[in-house]
Motif scaffolding. Structure first.
Motif, PDB file in Angstrom:
ATOM      1  N   PHE A  33       0.822  -1.201   0.000  1.00  0.00           N
ATOM      2  CA  PHE A  33       0.000   0.000   0.000  1.00  0.00           C
ATOM      3  C   PHE A  33       0.863   1.262   0.000  1.00  0.00           C
ATOM      4  O   PHE A  33       0.630   2.201   0.731  1.00  0.00           O
ATOM      5  CB  PHE A  33      -0.947  -0.023   1.204  1.00  0.00           C
ATOM      6  N   ASN A  34       1.898   1.284  -0.845  1.00  0.00           N
ATOM      7  CA  ASN A  34       2.750   2.468  -0.937  1.00  0.00           C
ATOM      8  C   ASN A  34       2.070   3.530  -1.790  1.00  0.00           C
ATOM      9  O   ASN A  34       1.506   4.486  -1.275  1.00  0.00           O
ATOM     10  CB  ASN A  34       4.115   2.106  -1.525  1.00  0.00           C
ATOM     11  N   MET A  35       2.145   3.347  -3.110  1.00  0.00           N
ATOM     12  CA  MET A  35       1.487   4.293  -4.000  1.00  0.00           C
ATOM     13  C   MET A  35       0.011   3.959  -4.161  1.00  0.00           C
ATOM     14  O   MET A  35      -0.727   4.694  -4.803  1.00  0.00           O
ATOM     15  CB  MET A  35       2.185   4.323  -5.353  1.00  0.00           C
ATOM     16  N   GLY A  36      -0.421   2.869  -3.561  1.00  0.00           N
ATOM     17  CA  GLY A  36      -1.846   2.550  -3.516  1.00  0.00           C
ATOM     18  C   GLY A  36      -2.619   3.541  -2.660  1.00  0.00           C
ATOM     19  O   GLY A  36      -3.845   3.516  -2.615  1.00  0.00           O
ATOM     20  N   LEU A  37      -1.896   4.437  -2.018  1.00  0.00           N
ATOM     21  CA  LEU A  37      -2.512   5.506  -1.238  1.00  0.00           C
ATOM     22  C   LEU A  37      -3.355   6.423  -2.128  1.00  0.00           C
ATOM     23  O   LEU A  37      -4.197   7.161  -1.639  1.00  0.00           O
ATOM     24  CB  LEU A  37      -1.415   6.303  -0.524  1.00  0.00           C
ATOM     25  N   GLY A  38      -3.139   6.319  -3.438  1.00  0.00           N
ATOM     26  CA  GLY A  38      -3.941   7.094  -4.374  1.00  0.00           C
ATOM     27  C   GLY A  38      -5.410   6.702  -4.356  1.00  0.00           C
ATOM     28  O   GLY A  38      -6.274   7.512  -4.712  1.00  0.00           O
ATOM     29  N   ALA A  84      -8.430  15.235   2.600  1.00  0.00           N
ATOM     30  CA  ALA A  84      -7.968  14.935   1.241  1.00  0.00           C
ATOM     31  C   ALA A  84      -6.586  15.536   0.994  1.00  0.00           C
ATOM     32  O   ALA A  84      -5.721  14.895   0.387  1.00  0.00           O
ATOM     33  CB  ALA A  84      -8.968  15.468   0.215  1.00  0.00           C
ATOM     34  N   ALA A  85      -6.360  16.760   1.481  1.00  0.00           N
ATOM     35  CA  ALA A  85      -5.053  17.403   1.301  1.00  0.00           C
ATOM     36  C   ALA A  85      -3.956  16.619   2.024  1.00  0.00           C
ATOM     37  O   ALA A  85      -2.855  16.435   1.482  1.00  0.00           O
ATOM     38  CB  ALA A  85      -5.098  18.845   1.802  1.00  0.00           C
ATOM     39  N   CYS A  86      -4.256  16.123   3.235  1.00  0.00           N
ATOM     40  CA  CYS A  86      -3.263  15.319   3.967  1.00  0.00           C
ATOM     41  C   CYS A  86      -2.921  14.040   3.211  1.00  0.00           C
ATOM     42  O   CYS A  86      -1.742  13.676   3.081  1.00  0.00           O
ATOM     43  CB  CYS A  86      -3.778  14.984   5.363  1.00  0.00           C
ATOM     44  N   LEU A  87      -3.944  13.369   2.692  1.00  0.00           N
ATOM     45  CA  LEU A  87      -3.699  12.137   1.938  1.00  0.00           C
ATOM     46  C   LEU A  87      -2.951  12.415   0.631  1.00  0.00           C
ATOM     47  O   LEU A  87      -2.061  11.647   0.243  1.00  0.00           O
ATOM     48  CB  LEU A  87      -5.016  11.419   1.642  1.00  0.00           C
ATOM     49  N   LEU A  88      -3.289  13.510  -0.043  1.00  0.00           N
ATOM     50  CA  LEU A  88      -2.596  13.844  -1.284  1.00  0.00           C
ATOM     51  C   LEU A  88      -1.135  14.193  -1.027  1.00  0.00           C
ATOM     52  O   LEU A  88      -0.245  13.801  -1.801  1.00  0.00           O
ATOM     53  CB  LEU A  88      -3.315  14.991  -1.994  1.00  0.00           C
ATOM     54  N   LEU A  89      -0.866  14.912   0.068  1.00  0.00           N
ATOM     55  CA  LEU A  89       0.529  15.221   0.402  1.00  0.00           C
ATOM     56  C   LEU A  89       1.301  13.956   0.775  1.00  0.00           C
ATOM     57  O   LEU A  89       2.469  13.799   0.398  1.00  0.00           O
ATOM     58  CB  LEU A  89       0.587  16.243   1.535  1.00  0.00           C
ATOM     59  N   ALA A  90       0.665  13.055   1.505  1.00  0.00           N
ATOM     60  CA  ALA A  90       1.314  11.772   1.837  1.00  0.00           C
ATOM     61  C   ALA A  90       1.583  10.964   0.567  1.00  0.00           C
ATOM     62  O   ALA A  90       2.630  10.312   0.443  1.00  0.00           O
ATOM     63  CB  ALA A  90       0.437  10.981   2.798  1.00  0.00           C
ATOM     64  N   CYS A 123       5.323   8.874  -3.477  1.00  0.00           N
ATOM     65  CA  CYS A 123       5.722   8.797  -4.888  1.00  0.00           C
ATOM     66  C   CYS A 123       7.150   9.306  -5.085  1.00  0.00           C
ATOM     67  O   CYS A 123       7.905   8.748  -5.882  1.00  0.00           O
ATOM     68  CB  CYS A 123       4.747   9.585  -5.764  1.00  0.00           C
ATOM     69  N   CYS A 124       7.514  10.358  -4.361  1.00  0.00           N
ATOM     70  CA  CYS A 124       8.898  10.860  -4.440  1.00  0.00           C
ATOM     71  C   CYS A 124       9.878   9.813  -3.930  1.00  0.00           C
ATOM     72  O   CYS A 124      10.965   9.641  -4.505  1.00  0.00           O
ATOM     73  CB  CYS A 124       9.036  12.158  -3.656  1.00  0.00           C
ATOM     74  N   ARG A 125       9.519   9.112  -2.872  1.00  0.00           N
ATOM     75  CA  ARG A 125      10.381   8.025  -2.368  1.00  0.00           C
ATOM     76  C   ARG A 125      10.535   6.925  -3.416  1.00  0.00           C
ATOM     77  O   ARG A 125      11.622   6.375  -3.584  1.00  0.00           O
ATOM     78  CB  ARG A 125       9.795   7.441  -1.083  1.00  0.00           C
ATOM     79  N   THR A 126       9.444   6.632  -4.116  1.00  0.00           N
ATOM     80  CA  THR A 126       9.512   5.603  -5.153  1.00  0.00           C
ATOM     81  C   THR A 126      10.376   6.053  -6.316  1.00  0.00           C
ATOM     82  O   THR A 126      11.127   5.255  -6.880  1.00  0.00           O
ATOM     83  CB  THR A 126       8.083   5.266  -5.655  1.00  0.00           C
ATOM     84  N   ILE A 127      10.310   7.320  -6.684  1.00  0.00           N
ATOM     85  CA  ILE A 127      11.134   7.828  -7.785  1.00  0.00           C
ATOM     86  C   ILE A 127      12.616   7.801  -7.410  1.00  0.00           C
ATOM     87  O   ILE A 127      13.472   7.419  -8.214  1.00  0.00           O
ATOM     88  CB  ILE A 127      10.687   9.257  -8.173  1.00  0.00           C
TER      89      ILE A 127
END
Length: 197
Positions: free
Chosen positions: A83-88, A130-136, A141-145
């Motif tokens: 559930f890393n980028m699945g946070l989307g 929503a803003a908190c989840l989008l920032l997370a 995503c930056c960690r994945t990149i």
């Protein structure tokens, strides 16, 4: 003098057709009257508030939220149910709900419906979550990149072919960052419009 009957509709051509034309013209004139001539504050207030711009931004937020849910689902599958980028998925879902509630609590809409009431505070809470989840999601995503999972750094045996390509995960991360930033910027613009008017 003998009158002719029109075939369809059954009117006498001279007098009745002239009355129909006058009635049709008067109806056209009424419908073409500007909204400012009508009595009441609803139409004057709506002209001061850029409702069309706000609605376009809300639609953008809904589209970005749905796209984030789709990309989050793809990332969840590609990352083998991590559930890393699945946070989307929850971030996008909450964005869609917040944007939908915000449509009904915007000032232009309130002029028509008669007031925001408790919906405005609910929209604020939804947008904060929503803003908190989008920032997370952006952080994840930056960690994945920066360090894609499955990338072989040369210190171990080569990865199995069944593992997702790190390039695919980087592309998904970039798309999710773009969607999250577009959503957050449009929400900021909507908040600024609401505060200024």
């Amino acid at each position: 003098m003998k009158r002719k009957l029109c075939v369809t509709p059954p009117f006498t051509c001279d007098d009745d057709m002239e009355e129909l034309n006058v009635a049709a013209l008067s109806r056209r004139k009424e419908s073409a009257a500007p909204l400012t001539e009508r009595d009441g504050t609803i139409f004057r207030h709506a002209l001061n508030y850029p409702l069309a711009v706000v609605l376009r931004l809300r639609v953008l937020q809904i589209v970005c939220g749905i796209s984030a849910m789709v990309m989050g689902s793809v990332a969840f599958i590609e990352e083998r149910q991590k559930f890393n980028m699945g946070l989307g998925i929850p971030a996008g879902g909450l964005t869609v709900i917040a944007a939908a509630v915000s449509i009904h609590t915007s000032r232009g809409w309130n002029a028509v419906t008669g007031g925001a009431g408790p919906g405005a505070s609910a929209a604020s809470v939804l947008w904060a979550a929503a803003a908190c989840l989008l920032l997370a999601l952006v952080v994840q995503c930056c960690r994945t990149i920066l360090d894609p999972p499955g990338l072989n750094h040369g210190d171990g045996p080569p990865e199995d072919d069944s593992v997702t390509s790190p390039r695919d995960l980087v592309v998904i991360a970039c798309v999710q960052i773009t969607l999250a930033v577009a959503t957050l910027l449009s929400a900021a613009v909507c908040a600024r419009i609401d505060c200024k008017t």
